[in-house]
Structure formats: structure tokens, C-alpha cells
Design a protein around this motif. Sequence first.
Motif, mmCIF file in Angstrom:
data_model
loop_
_atom_site.group_PDB
_atom_site.id
_atom_site.type_symbol
_atom_site.label_atom_id
_atom_site.label_comp_id
_atom_site.label_asym_id
_atom_site.label_seq_id
_atom_site.Cartn_x
_atom_site.Cartn_y
_atom_site.Cartn_z
ATOM 1 N N ILE A 168 -6.544 -4.192 10.998
ATOM 2 C CA ILE A 168 -5.747 -5.064 11.872
ATOM 3 C C ILE A 168 -4.395 -4.388 12.097
ATOM 4 C CG2 ILE A 168 -4.804 -7.373 12.222
ATOM 5 C CD1 ILE A 168 -6.766 -8.399 10.126
ATOM 6 N N ARG A 169 -4.033 -4.187 13.371
ATOM 7 C CA ARG A 169 -2.763 -3.523 13.683
ATOM 8 C C ARG A 169 -1.594 -4.432 13.341
ATOM 9 N NH1 ARG A 169 -6.243 -2.349 17.786
ATOM 10 N NH2 ARG A 169 -6.825 -0.134 17.974
ATOM 11 N N SER A 170 -0.577 -3.833 12.735
ATOM 12 C CA SER A 170 0.586 -4.609 12.298
ATOM 13 C C SER A 170 1.827 -4.226 13.082
ATOM 14 C CB SER A 170 0.843 -4.381 10.807
ATOM 15 O OG SER A 170 1.256 -3.049 10.567
ATOM 16 N N GLN A 171 2.882 -5.021 12.903
ATOM 17 C CA GLN A 171 4.191 -4.668 13.434
ATOM 18 C C GLN A 171 4.748 -3.503 12.619
ATOM 19 O OE1 GLN A 171 6.819 -8.125 13.715
ATOM 20 N NE2 GLN A 171 5.035 -9.480 13.654
ATOM 21 N N LYS A 172 5.921 -3.022 13.005
ATOM 22 C CA LYS A 172 6.553 -1.938 12.261
ATOM 23 C C LYS A 172 6.780 -2.381 10.818
ATOM 24 C CE LYS A 172 10.562 1.146 12.209
ATOM 25 N NZ LYS A 172 11.853 1.487 12.863
ATOM 26 N N PRO A 173 6.313 -1.609 9.827
ATOM 27 C CA PRO A 173 6.462 -2.018 8.420
ATOM 28 C C PRO A 173 7.928 -2.131 8.008
ATOM 29 C CG PRO A 173 4.867 -0.230 8.640
ATOM 30 C CD PRO A 173 5.570 -0.350 9.957
ATOM 31 N N ILE A 174 8.192 -3.033 7.099
ATOM 32 C CA ILE A 174 9.527 -3.225 6.536
ATOM 33 C C ILE A 174 9.514 -2.702 5.105
ATOM 34 C CG2 ILE A 174 11.222 -4.938 5.778
ATOM 35 C CD1 ILE A 174 10.277 -6.721 8.062
ATOM 36 N N THR A 175 10.490 -1.880 4.767
ATOM 37 C CA THR A 175 10.579 -1.329 3.417
ATOM 38 C C THR A 175 11.240 -2.335 2.481
ATOM 39 O OG1 THR A 175 10.739 0.944 4.227
ATOM 40 C CG2 THR A 175 11.522 0.535 2.001
ATOM 41 N N LEU A 176 10.573 -2.604 1.365
ATOM 42 C CA LEU A 176 11.117 -3.429 0.293
ATOM 43 C C LEU A 176 10.786 -2.730 -1.027
ATOM 44 C CD1 LEU A 176 10.059 -6.998 1.498
ATOM 45 C CD2 LEU A 176 12.380 -6.080 1.471
ATOM 46 N N PHE A 177 11.424 -3.156 -2.093
ATOM 47 C CA PHE A 177 11.179 -2.537 -3.396
ATOM 48 C C PHE A 177 10.694 -3.587 -4.382
ATOM 49 C CE2 PHE A 177 13.654 0.659 -1.388
ATOM 50 C CZ PHE A 177 13.286 1.861 -1.989
ATOM 51 N N ASN A 178 9.526 -3.344 -4.956
ATOM 52 C CA ASN A 178 8.999 -4.179 -6.036
ATOM 53 C C ASN A 178 9.383 -3.492 -7.337
ATOM 54 O OD1 ASN A 178 7.638 -5.928 -7.665
ATOM 55 N ND2 ASN A 178 5.615 -5.548 -6.802
ATOM 56 N N GLY A 179 10.521 -3.886 -7.908
ATOM 57 C CA GLY A 179 11.095 -3.130 -9.014
ATOM 58 C C GLY A 179 11.542 -1.776 -8.491
ATOM 59 N N ALA A 180 11.045 -0.703 -9.115
ATOM 60 C CA ALA A 180 11.404 0.645 -8.677
ATOM 61 C C ALA A 180 10.422 1.192 -7.640
ATOM 62 C CB ALA A 180 11.461 1.588 -9.875
ATOM 63 N N LEU A 181 9.338 0.451 -7.385
ATOM 64 C CA LEU A 181 8.306 0.947 -6.475
ATOM 65 C C LEU A 181 8.661 0.640 -5.025
ATOM 66 C CD1 LEU A 181 5.033 -0.120 -8.332
ATOM 67 C CD2 LEU A 181 6.178 2.093 -8.380
ATOM 68 N N GLU A 182 8.696 1.674 -4.198
ATOM 69 C CA GLU A 182 8.921 1.458 -2.771
ATOM 70 C C GLU A 182 7.643 0.916 -2.149
ATOM 71 O OE1 GLU A 182 9.865 3.997 1.306
ATOM 72 O OE2 GLU A 182 10.643 4.724 -0.618
ATOM 73 N N CYS A 183 7.769 -0.185 -1.451
ATOM 74 C CA CYS A 183 6.607 -0.846 -0.851
ATOM 75 C C CYS A 183 6.858 -1.082 0.637
ATOM 76 C CB CYS A 183 6.339 -2.183 -1.539
ATOM 77 S SG CYS A 183 5.966 -2.046 -3.300
ATOM 78 N N LYS A 184 5.801 -1.410 1.339
ATOM 79 C CA LYS A 184 5.887 -1.735 2.755
ATOM 80 C C LYS A 184 5.369 -3.152 2.965
ATOM 81 C CE LYS A 184 7.310 2.391 3.936
ATOM 82 N NZ LYS A 184 8.696 2.615 4.435
#
Length: 732
Positions: free
Chosen positions: A362-378
Motif C-alpha cells: 500500500i503506497r504511503s505518504q512521505k515517511p516521518i522520522t521518529l525515534f523509538n529510544g535510540a532506534l531511528e524509525c519511520k
Amino acid sequence: MTQYQLFATTPKAMEGILANEIQALGGQNVQQKMAGVTFQGDLAMAYKACLWSRTANRILLLLGSFEVKSQQDLYDGIQCVDWSEHLNADDSLAVSFSSKNNPAINNTHFGALKVKDAIVDQMRAKFGSRPNVDTERPNIRVNVYLHNDTAQLSLDLSGQSLHKRGYRDINITAPIKENLAAAILLRAGWPEIAQQGGSLIDPMCGSGTLLLEGALIAGDIAPGLLHDYFGFIGWKQHDPTLWQSLLDEAQQRREIGLSKLPVIAGFDQDRRTAAAALQHIDNAGLAGKIHIEKRDISDASAAESWAKGLIVCNPPYGERLGDEEQAALLYRQFGEVLKDRFTGWQAAIIIGNPELGFKLGIRSQKPITLFNGALECKLLRFTVEESAFFEPKTHSQQERIEHISRRAQTGQVDSQAEMFANRLRKNLKKLAKWAKQQHIHCYRLYDADLPEYAVAIDVYQGEQTWVNVQEYESPKTVDPIKANQRLAGAMAAIPQVLEITAEQVFLKIRRKQKSTDQYEKLSDSRHFHVVEESGCKFWVNFEDYLDTGLFLDHRPIRLLIQQQAKGKRFLNLFAYTGSATVHAAIGGAVSSITVDMSNTYLDWARRNFVLNGIDGDHRLVRADCSQWLAEQASAKQKTQFDLIFLDPPTFSNSKRMDEAFDIQKDHVQLIRNAAALLSPGGILYFSTNFRRFKMDTEALSCLVIEDISSKMIPEDFARDAKIHYCWKIYDK
């Protein structure tokens, strides 16, 4: 009323969300800063920020800043404040101190002591007595942030991190912090969806954090209502009447909001996790307001009466080759569920590996960067509608292998194949000599040295030489036709360089595994071969399974176990084909228990034992290792071991298991249970191939944890220092 300069701290990449919150609460001159937001406001505004902010960690009241080039400068700067305006001589205080790039004071403990001394010395000189230190619930908490030569001095009005709402059971390991969960929901547009009566569903809800934050938002409930302590309660300038009026207003809004709460529901396949979610809901005073069911992702669906709204979740992350396959299958399955049952819904999913997002289809919008603790997530956000659907590329493993083989045989290879062959010759010249000197018969010859040829090549030497080739998944920017040509070129070059036949080269395309069962066969050739390692013999298979039966990157830890095993009682968990047990037995272990949940691999281990003449007190146990460990650790009379090897998968969703396994989420309890079985002076070796793994040393503070990863990376894997991590663990 007095205007204050305030600073709200927040996790990295959440500054914009927090700025919007502060502005909505009435903050003036709001400016985003690194890891926070500065703003101005009166005392009521400061209270509102503590009570209502969903994404802040702390609310700091700035008292001033000053230059620090020496320890005396810090002491003098603190004494410039009249502390009698903030606390009484018989009150209590605590100091939080951090320093960055200041050579004069780089020890946080020393800095905190210096700040404390300056305050108590001033109070003693003025009143003849001094405040006490209380790190739990002081009258005031002083915060000093020293960056370069500038110290920022503040009072911490929040007292403790605001993300700790108070509903989470302390014994429950949660995968996501409350304020990150709130940020995900705010970014996903949940307030607007809830206002319109839309439902909220988390189909992999874990302990319920996203659902609870969703309920607080939809119910107009101040997260601070769940706190029983704030840093300003004992502050001399605290206005109890003003604070109580804000609490009364928040309570009234809560009662009104709860009467309009939309459907909020969560599913989880783990019975214990679902029970934890229900307990957290009860702790938050929301019993009966959030629906929880034990339900697998494949069974996730909305009741007909539930209005379309938002699907939100924090699914497991997959990293290791094999474990990543299972995670990819889970995401693919999740995508199919969304397409089949949730058309017209909005969705928001936070992922650690962006490539897994494509598996949803499923195509998504532009991902937003967030951090789950030290892990960079989208954070992926999308509307589940047919126009956004696409079919993830899928090919059977055998189909792709046959295609590559035909290309290699017919010469349909990449024009740069000779460049790859030259690199292979160079590696062979170096590593073959090293392997001979070290008496190593199985080693990694090539590991994506050239970006264009992203394969791992392992050499196994027995009665003849065999080569096992694993292809790494190409980036989406690479033309599939070009990727096939390059792989065909590699497969054509390998037999030529090593002077073996093409039949001695085996190709694995691991990402095409079609089952969540990690033990599924790829073939049924039953062709096994014997190889040797440090005086131990092993059966390996290049055709029938994803792995050969021997993880070459663990060669050093197996040798270490062999060297330390004499006279020891050995436990091998998630044992696979029992190779570590063979090393322990050859090294002189007096007894061993080898645990795995696969009959296939336990039979393989048994054959390895026979091959090495191992008999006596060496037992094989078929069990879910996590469950087995938990039972053994809670037993009144525990079986003790002098040496334990624990090498769990990153993620497992096997049908043989009652619950899904996630190493980042589950490692603390796993290690605790294993350590409980150690004899006095015993050693536990813990290893993981999860590249983004973060050891929770705080939760395991009762143990000594030594990172020995660099010592456990063999020379033939030196190009990839993150191939695995390893720790030596023992009781203090």
C-alpha cells in the motif's frame, strides 16, 4: 502575573509536534530547539504544560544562564540565585546535571555535587541549617545543562519524566514510550478522526500503549491527571489554589470526554500481553472503555457497527537474514488483511526497517522520522484504498535460482563479471592462506565487497569443496534484470575461480521463503556432508534448508566454549543443530542440555553427537526455549549450569510457538531467566544478530555485562562488524 521563560524537553524529532502543543495551550514566543521547545507564559501556563502536554518529557522553568570555565564558576553561578525564594532551609532538593563539551566539568556526578554544595552552603550561611537531598520526591528539583562554556539553570517543574503517565505496570516491558505513542497518533490525525466519531484499532496492541494514548486524546483527558507528583508541589512559589482550579477543569473535561469516547479496540496473539493491556487500562481508570481481544493478526477485523477510522500499530522489526524473512511475511500478511478488511480506513505504522513497509503493498505518504529510544524509525501514513494498492514483487526461490543458473550457463551475465572474479581471486589468495594456517576448513570468502555484487560466499571444505552463496536483497533502485545478470555473473565466476564444478556451488535466495515457519524445508535432497572445526565434526546440508547447519560467524564463541567447558555443566539454548554443544562436549563438559523446539534440528544435533562419539549425560530437549527457561527459572529446585550459551532469533512467529518472539522486547526476561540457572561463578554468553539491538543494561543492573563483540568477530567476517553482538554475563 509573573511571566516565566520555560523550556519543554522532548525526544529527538518530536520538537515540531511539541511546539504545536505548547502553542495550543497558550504558550507565547514558541521556538523549536534541539530536543525541545522554548516558550513564555505565566504560572498557569507552566502548570498547563505539565498537566496537558502529551509529547513533552519535562517542563523546565529557566532561572538563568552563566559562563562556566572552571569549577568555581559553576559554584558562583549557582549562588547568584537567592534559593530562599524557592525552598525553605528544612526542605529537600535533588539535582540533575548534564555536561557536553566542557573540559572543566565533564563528570555529571561531580557537577551535581557542586551545584548541591552551592545551594546548601548558601542556605546554611543564611539560616544556620541546610536542605536535605531527596532523589525521589524533593521539594524542588534543580536542573543544570552545561554546554560548551554556558550553563543553563532551571527548576524542573515536572519532577519526573512526563512520559510516565502512571498507568503502565512497572513489571511490564513496553515496546514504545507513552509520549512517542501520542506523537504517532497526533501525526496520524487521530484527534480529527476521533472528533468525527471514527474508531481506533491496534491489531498488534502489545501492552496497550497506543490504545491508551488514543483514549486520552479522544476523551480530552489530561495525561497529567494520572500523576500523583509534580516537581512544583513543594516549591515555595507554588499556588495550590490555581493548580486545583486547573485540576478541577481537567477533571470536568475528562468526564465530558469519556461520554463521547469512540470505539477503541486492540488485538494481540499473546494472552499474557493482552492481559497486561487490560491491567494498564484499569490502572488508567478506563476499564470498559477500550476493547481488548486475544486475536492473531490474520483474524483482525472490525465489527460492522464500528465506524471507519484509524488503524495504528508498532509491529516487530526484522533484521537478520532469515528472521527478516519472517518479519517480511508478517508485513505482507498485515497488508493483505488491511486490503481485505479495512478499505476506507486511515493507517499509521511505525517501522524500524523502511524496506518492510513495501511488503504491505500500500503506497504511503512521505515517511516521518521518529525515534523509538535510540532506534531511528519511520512513521508510514496511508489511506487504505484500492488506488494505493500494489503487488509486492514475489518469486519462488526455485524459480529465481533456475533463472539465474540458466543465465550463468548461457553467458547472460553482467559485463563487469570479470571485476567480481578478480576480487574473488584476491580474497581467495588472502583467506585461503589464513584458513590453512589457522586450520579452518569453513570460512566466508566474500561478503558484498563490491556493491554491485551483493552476495555472501561461504567455502566449506570436507572430502571436497562446496560453496554456499546467499544473495542480499537489491535496493529498489536496481533494475531486477540487471540484478539477475550480476548474480548470474557471480555464479558463473565462482566455479572458475575456485576450480570446482558448478554442481558444488549452491545458491540461496532467502527472502523468498513462503512460510512463517523458520524450519520449513526448501528441498528434500537429504544430501549431507561432513566438515571439521577445531577438532569437531559436523553434518552440513546445502540444499534442503535456509542455513547449512553451521553458522560460521559464531566460530570464535564456539571455540571459547570448547576451551572453557572442561568439567562444566553446559546449557545450549535455541541450539539449532547443537554445534556449540559438540564443542563443549569435545572440550570436556561433564554434562549438557541442548534445547530447541524443532525436531528436525534436534535430530540433526543427535547425528552430530554420534558423529563425534558423544555419549553419557548429554541430553536433547524439544521445547520453546523461552517457555522452558521461564519454567526452569521459577522452579523451587533449579538445575544449575556452569556455562550457558544463549543465541535466540531476532523475531519468530512460528506456529510451533504460543507467542511471537521479539528479541528487543523479550531479551531482558530471557537473560534474567537464563542467569537464574547459573551456578556460583557460572558464565552466560548471550549473542544476537539483530543489528539495531540495544542491551537494556539498566533493567539488568543486577548482572555484570561485558561486551565481547569485537573479540567474537572472526577475521573472515571483519568487513561486517555488526554481523552479531556478544556479551559475557555473570552475577555480581
